[in-house]
Design an enzyme around this catalytic site. Sequence first.
Site, PDB file in Angstrom:
ATOM      1  N   ASP A 170       0.950  -1.183   0.026  1.00 39.13           N
ATOM      2  CA  ASP A 170       0.148   0.173  -0.135  1.00 39.13           C
ATOM      3  C   ASP A 170       0.781   1.202   0.047  1.00 39.13           C
ATOM      4  OD1 ASP A 170      -2.825   1.175   0.555  1.00 39.13           O
ATOM      5  OD2 ASP A 170      -1.704   2.014   2.313  1.00 39.13           O
ATOM      6  N   GLU A 219       0.778  -0.784  -5.177  1.00 35.61           N
ATOM      7  CA  GLU A 219       0.101   0.453  -5.059  1.00 35.61           C
ATOM      8  C   GLU A 219       0.740   1.894  -5.478  1.00 35.61           C
ATOM      9  OE1 GLU A 219      -3.481   3.190  -3.487  1.00 35.61           O
ATOM     10  OE2 GLU A 219      -1.945   2.515  -2.183  1.00 35.61           O
TER      11      GLU A 219
END
Length: 736
Positions: free
Chosen positions: A415, A468
């Site tokens: 993330d 990401e």
Amino acid sequence: MTDTARELLTGIDAEALAALIEGRHGDPFAILGPHQTPEGRVVRVLYPGAIGIELLDRGSNATLGALEAVHPGGLFAGVVSSNGGYRLRITWPEAVQIIDDPYAFGLVLGDLDLHLISEGTHYDLGRTLGANQREMDGVAGVGFAVWAPTARRVSVVGDFNSWDGRRNPMRLRQSGGIWELFIPGLGPGERYKYELIDANGNVLPQKADPVAKASEAAPGTASIVASAKPFPWTDQSWMTRGNAEDASKQAISIYEVHLGSWLRIIEDGNRWLDWVELSQRLIPYLKSMNFTHVELLPIMEHPFGGSWGYQPLGLFSPTGRYGTPEDFAYFVDRCHANGIGVIVDWVPAHFPTDVWGLARFDGSALYEHADPREGFHRDWNTLIYNLGRTEVKGFLIASAFEWLEHFHVDGLRVDAVASMLYRDYSREAGEWIPNQFGGRENLEAVEFFKHLNSVVHARCPHALMIAEESTAWPGVTKPPEQGGLGFDFKWNMGWMHDSLSYIEEDPVYRKYHHGTMTFSMIYQYSERFVLPLSHDEVVHGKGSLLGKMPGDPWQKRANLRAYYAFMWAHPGKKLLFMGCELGQETEWNHDQSVAWHLLDNPDHVGIQKLLQRLNALYANERALQFGDLDPSGFEWAVADDAENSVIALLRYDEERSSCVLAVSNFTPVLRHDYRLGVPMEGRWVEVLNSDAGEFGGSDHLIGEVWAETVPAHGRGSSINLRLPPLSTVYLKWTRP
């Protein structure tokens, strides 16, 4: 103090004695436990509140003698004639307790462990730091170890010692800044924390274990001693079936799930499912929908449910919200038994500021940067890991291996990578510190990702590492030896933003934005991409995917079906957030269940059936897989028909023996006699039509068409089609 007491305390000055009694002494083994003195073997123990203490022979439980209270603060001591092992019989005001003395045992960690931890290369921290079941001198117990180099004193506290920091102070191993203690008699299920005194003598709030392998579910904050019993895995063939590169060449269709809101049991207080129930209900659903992978929003222990797990504090601990670590392992094992890979969201970018967590863990900026210009995220009010510190890098990489090796997960979706790569991420001028060359790039983060992905691919060749990363940082999915970061895939945020902005337009205006839908192919093969329609697109006032679509209810559903089919035809792996496959009408609410009641409506069942069929086609049709990574597997058939808002693309297998043509009509107009150039003569058979009646469409089917030697779109052959309104149609070429 009696003369005997003075003899039993020979060599201990008054300040050291006071520090021990007050819980300030940083070297408890210098006083406590067995010591050879001129008077003989002296044993000293500290148990504030005890009435009396006797020594027992460890083998026979025979009484060896009583210890004398040598200080009213709870210090007992006595001379023991035996040199063997002993136990303590402690008389409390309302109970008698028989235990082994923690200070009668030796070192917990070896010098090699300390060396590897210090240089950031001890990737099995979960079996070294934290709380680990073990035996010492034939006695079962738990070895505790924690990194806190600037602390004056660290104690283990828990139910077993009434959370009293005076009772179990730890030994400091100077070379690594590691505090350790073996406490005999403890086992799985014990709650514990660490109590630390910082360099200035301040007692800090009791801290959860950074390397805890089990934790209390919120609102509890204690760590829990996890079982060391190996899980009985049955997925050996799955784990050895191939490597990440092999998997990357196949269909990857990911169902993204927030476990706490996938399915709530309204009749039972609106509760969420536990791991066993998820194994019984989520896994069959994934299989029926033909998804190849499930991606779990972070399941590491986290204090605030509203963060959805993206502010974790237990990077080694499956959250207690859904059951035990063994229950999570069972879920992964059952996924593998059903042919489903498990990807877990992992957050090495930042952590929350809760006082019982990592923030100023030993009183210093240990895990985070000291300077808020480097160490504080204003967007999320979180602290940023200091990747310039070897121990912190090693801690994070060891966390990755905990999930990949210990829990057999098949990949990590990392993330907020962009927030790590740029020192000025979400900062104004003067609010950030340039790197050593004056630039905005976070060089420590770059090296961290290169090293992380290199060691993961070496030790866990099956694992997929997915970034990401929302910017145009070059080489995210290129190997480190070629200057890249080494990820297997990157989320294609550009495709997501562009395609959603196009599909949200009223069809009458789409011709003015046509290039938005085709732009992604300019850069498609610069990286290895996943096309994400994630939770971020259906929350915080953005509405549902269905709600973004223009038009009346029928047009909204048709738009969504055409968009999904276009996405599955477009090169790139696929990711869809839960509920989107139903055409959910409202945005995601993490406190509520997916709107399963929509399946009472045939129109929403049709959207679900379409996704089910798309996944099956993707999994079984090599032509829809090959071009995901190889540009020779893709061609535009029609890319410039903005006036009609028609887009057509061709997908090929390696030998070009199979070809699928996907044609999208993004207007509500039924287009007759649409001539489209094709590369092969012969029969083209409809294999999917998002306008089919079974999917809730108007059932304008094509069936099959034959290519004619009529030039069109720069090709010598063409087919004549009737394009359904707001639809995507797949036609497969059959060799004549």
